[in-house]
Each structure stands twice: as structure tokens, then as C-alpha cells.
Design a protein around this motif. Structure first.
Motif, PDB file in Angstrom:
ATOM      1  N   GLY A 278      59.151  22.734  73.970  1.00 24.74           N
ATOM      2  CA  GLY A 278      59.205  22.279  75.353  1.00 24.74           C
ATOM      3  C   GLY A 278      59.713  23.349  76.301  1.00 24.74           C
ATOM      4  O   GLY A 278      59.596  23.205  77.523  1.00 24.74           O
ATOM      5  N   ASN A 279      60.278  24.434  75.748  1.00 25.94           N
ATOM      6  CA  ASN A 279      60.771  25.542  76.572  1.00 25.94           C
ATOM      7  C   ASN A 279      59.746  26.655  76.740  1.00 25.94           C
ATOM      8  O   ASN A 279      60.038  27.665  77.391  1.00 25.94           O
ATOM      9  CB  ASN A 279      62.045  26.123  75.957  1.00 25.94           C
ATOM     10  N   ALA A 280      58.569  26.503  76.139  1.00 21.27           N
ATOM     11  CA  ALA A 280      57.546  27.547  76.251  1.00 21.27           C
ATOM     12  C   ALA A 280      57.175  27.749  77.716  1.00 21.27           C
ATOM     13  O   ALA A 280      56.791  26.797  78.403  1.00 21.27           O
ATOM     14  CB  ALA A 280      56.316  27.161  75.437  1.00 21.27           C
ATOM     15  N   ASP A 281      57.301  28.978  78.209  1.00 24.60           N
ATOM     16  CA  ASP A 281      57.033  29.236  79.625  1.00 24.60           C
ATOM     17  C   ASP A 281      55.959  30.300  79.852  1.00 24.60           C
ATOM     18  O   ASP A 281      55.720  30.711  80.985  1.00 24.60           O
ATOM     19  CB  ASP A 281      58.313  29.641  80.353  1.00 24.60           C
ATOM     20  N   ARG A 282      55.315  30.760  78.768  1.00 24.24           N
ATOM     21  CA  ARG A 282      54.248  31.743  78.902  1.00 24.24           C
ATOM     22  C   ARG A 282      53.074  31.349  78.013  1.00 24.24           C
ATOM     23  O   ARG A 282      53.247  30.872  76.890  1.00 24.24           O
ATOM     24  CB  ARG A 282      54.719  33.144  78.505  1.00 24.24           C
ATOM     25  N   LEU A 283      51.875  31.542  78.548  1.00 26.41           N
ATOM     26  CA  LEU A 283      50.649  31.307  77.786  1.00 26.41           C
ATOM     27  C   LEU A 283      49.970  32.649  77.553  1.00 26.41           C
ATOM     28  O   LEU A 283      49.673  33.378  78.508  1.00 26.41           O
ATOM     29  CB  LEU A 283      49.707  30.375  78.548  1.00 26.41           C
ATOM     30  N   GLN A 284      49.752  32.976  76.283  1.00 29.71           N
ATOM     31  CA  GLN A 284      49.028  34.190  75.932  1.00 29.71           C
ATOM     32  C   GLN A 284      47.560  33.818  75.745  1.00 29.71           C
ATOM     33  O   GLN A 284      47.223  32.990  74.895  1.00 29.71           O
ATOM     34  CB  GLN A 284      49.580  34.817  74.648  1.00 29.71           C
ATOM     35  N   LEU A 285      46.696  34.427  76.552  1.00 28.20           N
ATOM     36  CA  LEU A 285      45.278  34.086  76.552  1.00 28.20           C
ATOM     37  C   LEU A 285      44.461  35.343  76.267  1.00 28.20           C
ATOM     38  O   LEU A 285      44.682  36.393  76.883  1.00 28.20           O
ATOM     39  CB  LEU A 285      44.883  33.496  77.909  1.00 28.20           C
ATOM     40  N   ALA A 286      43.534  35.238  75.329  1.00 26.66           N
ATOM     41  CA  ALA A 286      42.644  36.349  74.998  1.00 26.66           C
ATOM     42  C   ALA A 286      41.207  35.886  75.177  1.00 26.66           C
ATOM     43  O   ALA A 286      40.774  34.927  74.534  1.00 26.66           O
ATOM     44  CB  ALA A 286      42.873  36.819  73.567  1.00 26.66           C
ATOM     45  N   VAL A 287      40.475  36.546  76.083  1.00 28.54           N
ATOM     46  CA  VAL A 287      39.076  36.220  76.354  1.00 28.54           C
ATOM     47  C   VAL A 287      38.220  37.399  75.920  1.00 28.54           C
ATOM     48  O   VAL A 287      38.343  38.503  76.466  1.00 28.54           O
ATOM     49  CB  VAL A 287      38.852  35.915  77.849  1.00 28.54           C
ATOM     50  N   ASP A 288      37.369  37.156  74.912  1.00 30.50           N
ATOM     51  CA  ASP A 288      36.528  38.219  74.356  1.00 30.50           C
ATOM     52  C   ASP A 288      37.353  39.453  74.006  1.00 30.50           C
ATOM     53  O   ASP A 288      36.966  40.595  74.280  1.00 30.50           O
ATOM     54  CB  ASP A 288      35.413  38.589  75.337  1.00 30.50           C
ATOM     55  N   GLY A 289      38.544  39.215  73.451  1.00 32.32           N
ATOM     56  CA  GLY A 289      39.392  40.304  72.991  1.00 32.32           C
ATOM     57  C   GLY A 289      40.302  40.893  74.042  1.00 32.32           C
ATOM     58  O   GLY A 289      41.185  41.694  73.724  1.00 32.32           O
ATOM     59  N   GLU A 290      40.145  40.515  75.304  1.00 31.07           N
ATOM     60  CA  GLU A 290      40.992  41.047  76.377  1.00 31.07           C
ATOM     61  C   GLU A 290      42.193  40.126  76.589  1.00 31.07           C
ATOM     62  O   GLU A 290      42.039  38.946  76.898  1.00 31.07           O
ATOM     63  CB  GLU A 290      40.186  41.182  77.661  1.00 31.07           C
ATOM     64  N   GLN A 291      43.407  40.687  76.435  1.00 33.03           N
ATOM     65  CA  GLN A 291      44.633  39.901  76.482  1.00 33.03           C
ATOM     66  C   GLN A 291      45.165  39.765  77.904  1.00 33.03           C
ATOM     67  O   GLN A 291      45.094  40.700  78.702  1.00 33.03           O
ATOM     68  CB  GLN A 291      45.715  40.572  75.620  1.00 33.03           C
ATOM     69  N   THR A 292      45.728  38.587  78.189  1.00 28.47           N
ATOM     70  CA  THR A 292      46.444  38.375  79.446  1.00 28.47           C
ATOM     71  C   THR A 292      47.534  37.340  79.208  1.00 28.47           C
ATOM     72  O   THR A 292      47.473  36.568  78.244  1.00 28.47           O
ATOM     73  CB  THR A 292      45.492  37.899  80.563  1.00 28.47           C
ATOM     74  N   GLU A 293      48.553  37.337  80.057  1.00 33.55           N
ATOM     75  CA  GLU A 293      49.660  36.384  79.921  1.00 33.55           C
ATOM     76  C   GLU A 293      49.864  35.670  81.246  1.00 33.55           C
ATOM     77  O   GLU A 293      49.913  36.306  82.306  1.00 33.55           O
ATOM     78  CB  GLU A 293      50.939  37.107  79.502  1.00 33.55           C
ATOM     79  N   LEU A 294      49.992  34.348  81.169  1.00 26.80           N
ATOM     80  CA  LEU A 294      50.110  33.524  82.366  1.00 26.80           C
ATOM     81  C   LEU A 294      51.369  32.674  82.297  1.00 26.80           C
ATOM     82  O   LEU A 294      51.814  32.298  81.204  1.00 26.80           O
ATOM     83  CB  LEU A 294      48.886  32.609  82.500  1.00 26.80           C
TER      84      LEU A 294
END
Length: 510
Positions: free
Chosen positions: A196-212
Motif C-alpha cells: 500500500g506504500n508503493a509510490d512508483r510505477l516502473q513501466l517498460a514499453v517495447d523495452g524502453e523503461q520509464t518511471e511514473l
């Protein structure tokens, strides 16, 4: 929906992907939904339905939802005016059954034949999201099963819905926990429990990483929609499916002392107490008189002879035990008899445990300060409640005041707000003594510190054994603002000094 497997499949990330089943229809929605509620809405046997437009290049349309069994007189149960891509409605209550979903061009006459239509099965006590998905050339209708069950303690439940044509495949993780793997456009992942404390989403689209950034609350359920942006790129929309209590107390709630419990005191209990007291007095009298010379004045100082000193030494532990037993029984008498004020020599009452409060609620919503229930004459300020070291909800320390469990939703916010109050004290009725008299439609008002009032209507009242307390029904996630009022009921266990049941009133925001 078929599960995908293989290298890089969702199983690697702890969740199975559900591929949406498509039919020749499209569903488009808007926040301006108009609901004509049937007479059974909100009653047992209903399900929850919401609509979503997840087709990036589909123009706006109007959508109508109606019952196959009871189509009405031309007025659809649910009317959705034309909107575009990316809208997700709130849930609506509908009776379990089969429904027709039909589509017309935006602004078209409702009497004209629909462009496309299909049927959708809504199960009793289920939650479904009906969404138009895919590209315009390959439109489909997807029916997602929404899992609104209570997450494990301290966790939230999330899933990812891929509705962006610009993301052919994606991977996602929250708080170090994988929640989607190799997820294709027009697919939805399975709900996964994360911190419940998770505050970042790690997203990888076609191998390209981003954090939201990610904003979650323990006890709640979310859908994370990945959408195309009109100006290019992707956007993440976090939708609260249902909110629950961030901290879930264990067991029932102790909100009664037996002052209004029916029944007389057991004769054997009184007789035993009196007999024990008399026996103790006789023993002491005989032993003391044995060491007093004849003719000694009653109040003269007496020094027992050495033989009697040993007898008294052996007798003292027994006497202390008898006196202790008498004090306990007398204390029980004082508690059981209505109006009892306690008895000299009774064991002092244990201090109330210090509440361990877990704060929760929207920063935009002021805390509740008062609860009013006109139908039963309740008008009480609200104390702040928490749990003790064992996880049990600590009731108000004042029998004439109700309390709000600060680990639950703020009244008026999405989720179940929980208010507890005593049914009685040792002296008689307390603040929630008439709670069981409430019925569907009765109003409950909760005043908040900012001067606003949250209004609720009772939907049901039930009684549950404390040994089988309905934890999920009281504290579990709900997709709307709801209220629970809790007190004691049933038979009073005189030995345990506790009522066997809890009475729970369920109410929903008006």
C-alpha cells in the motif's frame, strides 16, 4: 478470457493476462451517465456495471443499456451520451440478468435502429467493466470481471489495462512487484496485491523503461489504464475501483456492558457469595476466640500464645483466598445488577488500552465530528477510534458518545466509513441502544469539521455472532461512499461480561 503463457508471459510477473473476448459492438461512455434505477437497485441480487471507451480512433457515440427481460416503455435503464476515448464511468447497480448494449451515432434519435448491439450477462453480486476496445477497424466489446475483494493487510490490489495503440507490448511493476508482463494492446492483466506504500510505477514499453508516480492506499483496489495521448506518447490513468479500510481490525466490537440485558441474577451465585462470606466469618471467629482467655474484654489487646500463632500462620493463606473469592463474586454482582455502582473490595476495572490509530482519508475531506440518526434520537459527537496492540477495535470510552474508526474511510469519501457506539453501560441504555430499530430508507447524517454534512440512507440491518464477524462486509472495499454503524446485540454472556453478537447497520451515500 484465455491466459497467455510462454517466455516473458505474465506468470513471470505474478499475474495472468486476460485476453478480451470481442463481439461486433462498441461501447462508449461519459461521466454524465443518466440512471433510471429499478425498484430493486441496491438490494440483494444486484450487480455492478460500469462502461469504458478504450478505442483510440473511434468517434463519439451514444450507448444505451437495457434489460432483456424487462425492456421498459422505451426508456433505457442506462443512457450514455456521446463522448470520446478514455472515459470510464462510475459503477451502477443493476439487478442480475441479461442486458442489451446498443450503440447509435452521437446525437442520433434514440428511436432509430442501433448501429451495433450485443447482450451482456451481469451476475448477482458481481462487478463488471464493459469496454469498447481495439482500433476502429476491429472494434470489439470486452467484459472484464472486477475483483473488489479485500486485499491482504497493508496492501492494495492493482491491475493494468492496456488501451494504447502506441504500446504494442508493455511490462509493469509497482513497489518491486511485477503486475503485468508482455501485455499487448487491448489486453488486461490480473489483479495483483502490492504494498500500500508503493509510490512508483516502473513501466517498460517495447523495452524502453520509464518511471511514473503512483498514489495508492492500503485496503483499496485500482485499475491502471495506459492510454494514448492526443499529442503523442502515453499517459497513465489510475482509477479507484473500490476503497476499503487501510487497517482492518480483528474480530467483533465490544460495545456493551449488560446494563439492559434481560434476566435475573443466578440464585446460586448470590447464595455462594453469601455462604462463602459467612463461612469465612465463622472460621475467623472460632480461631480468634480459641486464643482469647475467658473474661477478656472484647477490645483488649490479645497476644496469642505460641501454639495459636502457628495455627493463624497456616490459616492466613486460606482466609486471604476466601476473601479474594468473595471480592470477585461481589464484583460480579455489581456488574450484573443494573444500576450497580461497584462494591468495596472489588478488583479495579482495567484501564482502556491506548488506541493505535492508522490515519486514512482524503486530504480534501474534513474529519467527521458528529453523527445524527433522527429516527432513533441519536445526536452524538464523534470520538476518534483506533485498534489496540492485538488489532481489536477499541470502542469509545464514553458510553454516551459514538466513535469513528480513523482507519476507515472519511464519511463521504469512497469506501466504508465505520462508526461504533455502545448499546448499554452497566447503568442502562447507551448511545446506540436503539440501533437495531433502523430500517431501509432511514437517514444518517455525519457532520464534518469543515461545516459540510455527509448524508446516508440505510440499506440494511443485520446481527452477526462476534465469532463470525463479517470483516469483509464491514471493512472491505466498496466503489462508492458507504457507512457502517456497529454496536452489540444478542444474548449477554454474564461470565464473559460481553454480548455474543454485533448489530451492523449498512448505509449508502445519498
Amino acid at each position: 478470457m484465455a491466459a497467455r503463457t510462454g517466455a516473458g508471459s505474465p506468470e513471470t510477473f505474478g499475474g495472468t493476462v486476460h485476453r478480451w473476448t470481442r463481439v461486433l459492438a462498441v461501447t462508449v461512455v461519459t461521466a454524465g451517465t443518466v440512471l433510471v434505477a429499478p425498484s430493486t437497485a441496491g438490494a440483494a441480487g444486484t450487480g455492478l456495471v460500469r462502461l469504458a471507451h478504450l478505442s483510440p480512433d473511434t468517434p463519439a457515440v451514444d450507448v444505451y443499456v437495457d434489460s432483456v427481460a424487462d425492456p421498459g416503455d422505451g426508456t433505457a435503464l442506462l443512457t450514455v451520451p456521446g463522448v470520446g476515448y478514455g472515459t470510464i464511468t462510475d459503477y451502477q447497480d443493476v439487478p442480475g440478468g441479461v442486458y442489451t448494449v446498443s450503440m447509435r451515432a452521437a446525437g442520433a434519435d434514440p428511436a432509430t435502429p442501433p448501429v451495433l448491439s450485443t447482450t451482456v450477462q451481469v451476475g448477482s453480486d458481481s462487478a463488471r467493466t464493459v469496454a469498447g476496445v481495439g482500433r476502429f477497424a476491429d472494434l470489439g466489446l470486452a467484459v472484464l470481471e472486477d475483483d473488489l475483494a479485500l486485499p491482504p493487510s497493508g496492501q492494495a490490489r492493482v491491475r493494468v489495462v492496456s488501451a494504447a495503440a502506441g504500446a504494442p507490448t508493455l511490462h509493469a511493476a509497482a513497489g518491486g512487484t511485477g503486475i503485468a508482463g508482455d501485455l499487448a494492446f487491448a489486453e488486461a492483466g490480473r489483479y495483483t496485491a502490492v504494498s500500500g506504500n508503493a509510490d512508483r510505477l516502473q513501466l517498460a514499453v517495447d523495452g524502453e523503461q520509464t518511471e511514473l508516480p503512483l498514489d495508492l492506499a492500503a485496503g483499496s483496489v485500482y485499475s491502471l489504464f495506459v492510454l494514448d495521448r492526443p499529442e503523442g506518447g502515453l499517459t497513465l490513468r489510475t482509477v479507484l475501483d473500490a476503497a476499503g479500510s487501510g487497517v482492518v481490525p480483528t474480530g467483533g466490537v465490544e460495545t456493551g456492558a449488560g446494563g439492559t440485558a434481560a434476566g435475573e441474577l443466578e440464585p446460586g451465585l448470590v447464595g455462594g457469595a453469601v455462604g462463602l462470606t459467612l463461612l469465612t466469618g465463622l472460621v475467623l471467629t472460632r480461631r480468634s476466640r480459641a486464643g482469647v482467655p475467658r473474661g477478656t474484654p472484647p477490645h483488649s489487646e490479645v497476644r496469642p500464645v505460641s501454639g495459636h500463632r502457628e495455627s493463624r500462620r497456616r490459616l492466613l493463606p486460606l482466609v486471604r483466598g476466601l476473601l479474594a473469592g468473595t471480592a470477585v463474586v461481589a464484583g460480579t454482582v455489581a456488574v450484573v445488577l443494573p444500576g450497580g455502582a461497584g462494591t468495596a473490595g472489588a478488583a479495579p476495572a482495567a484501564e482502556s488500552p491506548v488506541p493505535v490509530v492508522a490515519e486514512r482519508g482524503s486530504e480534501r475531506t474534513a474529519a467527521p465530528i458528529r453523527v445524527r440518526v433522527p429516527a432513533i434520537g441519536v445526536d452524538s459527537e464523534l470520538r476518534r477510534l483506533g485498534t489496540d496492540a492485538t488489532g481489536v477495535l477499541v470502542p469509545p470510552d464514553d458510553h454516551d458518545r459514538a466513535g469513528w474508526f480513523a482507519g476507515s474511510a472519511v464519511p463521504g469519501d469512497v469506501g466504508p466509513a465505520v462508526v461504533a457506539g455502545h448499546v448499554d453501560s452497566v447503568d442502562g441504555p447507551a448511545v446506540f441502544s436503539r440501533l437495531g430499530e433502523l430500517g431501509p430508507g432511514n437517514e444518517v447524517l455525519v457532520d464534518r469539521a469543515d461545516g459540510t454534512t455527509a448524508r446516508f440512507a440505510v440499506t440494511g440491518v443485520d446481527r452477526y455472532p462476534k465469532s463470525d464477524f463479517p470483516t469483509e462486509s464491514v471493512y472491505g472495499p466498496t466503489p462508492r461512499a458507504e457507512l457502517r454503524l456497529v454496536t452489540c446485540g444478542g444474548e449477554f454472556d454474564r461470565a464473559a461480561r460481553s454480548y455474543e453478537d454485533n448489530v451492523v447497520v449498512f448505509a449508502r451515500a445519498r
